[in-house]
Scaffold this motif. Structure first.
Motif, PDB file in Angstrom:
ATOM      1  N   ASP A  88     -75.675 125.043 106.850  1.00 22.71           N
ATOM      2  CA  ASP A  88     -75.369 125.445 105.470  1.00 22.71           C
ATOM      3  C   ASP A  88     -76.416 124.906 104.494  1.00 22.71           C
ATOM      4  O   ASP A  88     -76.082 124.321 103.459  1.00 22.71           O
ATOM      5  N   LEU A  89     -77.679 125.112 104.814  1.00 19.41           N
ATOM      6  CA  LEU A  89     -78.753 124.619 103.967  1.00 19.41           C
ATOM      7  C   LEU A  89     -79.084 125.631 102.869  1.00 19.41           C
ATOM      8  O   LEU A  89     -78.613 125.515 101.753  1.00 19.41           O
ATOM      9  N   ILE A  90     -79.877 126.638 103.193  1.00 19.75           N
ATOM     10  CA  ILE A  90     -80.219 127.673 102.208  1.00 19.75           C
ATOM     11  C   ILE A  90     -78.968 128.389 101.731  1.00 19.75           C
ATOM     12  O   ILE A  90     -78.835 128.734 100.555  1.00 19.75           O
ATOM     13  N   TRP A 107     -74.928 118.945 113.654  1.00 25.34           N
ATOM     14  CA  TRP A 107     -75.417 119.241 112.309  1.00 25.34           C
ATOM     15  C   TRP A 107     -74.635 120.356 111.614  1.00 25.34           C
ATOM     16  O   TRP A 107     -74.976 120.749 110.502  1.00 25.34           O
ATOM     17  N   SER A 128     -80.055 128.171 113.027  1.00 25.82           N
ATOM     18  CA  SER A 128     -79.825 126.755 112.717  1.00 25.82           C
ATOM     19  C   SER A 128     -79.687 126.429 111.228  1.00 25.82           C
ATOM     20  O   SER A 128     -78.760 125.709 110.851  1.00 25.82           O
ATOM     21  N   PRO A 129     -80.571 126.902 110.330  1.00 28.24           N
ATOM     22  CA  PRO A 129     -80.389 126.563 108.916  1.00 28.24           C
ATOM     23  C   PRO A 129     -79.046 127.047 108.361  1.00 28.24           C
ATOM     24  O   PRO A 129     -78.444 126.390 107.507  1.00 28.24           O
ATOM     25  N   THR A 130     -78.581 128.194 108.860  1.00 27.76           N
ATOM     26  CA  THR A 130     -77.279 128.698 108.433  1.00 27.76           C
ATOM     27  C   THR A 130     -76.166 127.830 109.001  1.00 27.76           C
ATOM     28  O   THR A 130     -75.159 127.560 108.337  1.00 27.76           O
ATOM     29  N   SER A 151     -70.946 131.175 105.281  1.00 26.62           N
ATOM     30  CA  SER A 151     -72.159 130.995 106.074  1.00 26.62           C
ATOM     31  C   SER A 151     -71.779 130.744 107.523  1.00 26.62           C
ATOM     32  O   SER A 151     -71.053 129.794 107.829  1.00 26.62           O
ATOM     33  N   ASN A 184     -76.498 128.232 116.655  1.00 29.12           N
ATOM     34  CA  ASN A 184     -77.750 127.553 116.991  1.00 29.12           C
ATOM     35  C   ASN A 184     -78.575 128.380 117.973  1.00 29.12           C
ATOM     36  O   ASN A 184     -78.088 128.790 119.025  1.00 29.12           O
TER      37      ASN A 184
END
Length: 304
Positions: free
Chosen positions: A115-117, A145, A110-112, A275, A279
């Motif tokens: 595209d967060l970190i 998201w 999910s964070p990928t 990236s 999910n």
């Protein structure tokens, strides 16, 4: 107010797991410490280092050790903090230092996906070693998201199949582990924040019952692609981007088109950091859900 029992047990379990490598005299466990107490503060401040050729206690032993070590320093790391006993990453650091172009494909959950970190990692690497472009972006949002910090997007009328959770079980999910099928009326828009991109490559599938799509830049056609072929196979349509163009549109004009995404690049060397998140992904999702030959061709193309 006391902490809930399950939460308390989770916290205690985490602390015990982190502490074991420091107190159990077993080399295999001791060598893989999950947390460096001295590095905790670095989580709050993680700048890119640009100087200091200080000596390190454990330099790498490969022929390219000094070059790899310099690259690590530039990225804010050091040889003693990187667990890489087989020196598998030496080539990666050499590529960064040579500046001839480095391609990174980051698969995650999910964070990928959001595209967060990964967006921060992309920005840091491109600031230090040059920007090669925004990289690969999906046709549409499989999840609300889904995001790419350098590209805004909007799409409609696509049938979406996600690897590991799809009606299609053929494993042909492209580079991004998501397949998009559209007929006339299916459309995708990408808007780049950076106007200095020079090329875009659309990833799609050739197949017997294919169709046609057109790619536009600033509402002007760049070209039309026919996806009909005798056999199913990965295919890639390359287009030069007019100077200053930032708005791109893909439209299905006939038949049935199966597309995956677009890869935005710049001329010259630099880092391209794509990236790619799914999910709820786990470590075995890609190996089980993806057709290996198809996936190898997609990755091979992304590394060009």
């Amino acid at each position: 107010m006391s902490m809930p029992r399950k939460t308390s047990l989770a916290v205690v379990t985490f602390v015990v797991m982190v502490a074991i490598p420091y107190f159990v005299p077993i080399p295999v466990i001791h060598d893989y410490r999950p947390l460096d107490p001295k590095g905790v503060l670095a989580v709050l401040d993680f700048p890119m280092r640009k100087g200091a050729e200080e000596e390190v206690a454990n330099p790498l032993a490969s022929p390219a050790s000094m070059d790899a070590l310099k690259a690590k320093r530039m990225m804010g790391t050091s040889g003693k903090n990187l667990v890489d006993p087989s020196h598998a990453l030496d080539h990666f650091y050499e590529a960064l230092l040579k500046g001839e172009g480095t391609r990174i494909i980051h698969y995650g959950d999910s964070p990928t996906t959001a595209d967060l970190i990964t967006a921060d990692a992309r920005a840091m690497l491109q600031r230090e070693f040059g920007g090669g472009g925004s990289g690969f972006v999906l046709v549409a949002r499989p999840w609300a998201w889904y995001n790419h910090r350098g590209v805004s997007m909007e799409a409609s009328n696509w049938k979406i199949d996600i690897a590991g959770n799809a009606e299609l079980k053929d494993g042909l999910y492209g580079l991004g582990a998501v397949s998009f099928r559209g007929q006339p009326g299916a459309i995708a828009h990408w808007n780049l924040r950076d106007s200095s991109h020079t090329s875009v490559e659309v990833y799609y599938l050739n197949e017997p019952d294919g169709g046609e799509f057109v790619l536009e830049a600033e509402d002007k056609p760049l070209g039309t692609v026919n996806t009909t072929a005798e056999q199913q196979a990965p295919a890639f349509a390359h287009f030069d981007i007019p100077p200053g163009a930032t708005h791109f549109t893909l439209k299905v004009t006939s038949g049935n088109v199966r597309a995956y995404g677009a890869d935005f690049r710049k001329d010259g060397p630099g880092v391209v950091y794509s990236s790619i998140g799914v999910n709820g992904a786990n470590v075995t999702l890609l190996s089980r859900a993806m057709n290996l030959k198809h996936w190898e061709e997609e990755i091979g193309r992304a590394h060009v």
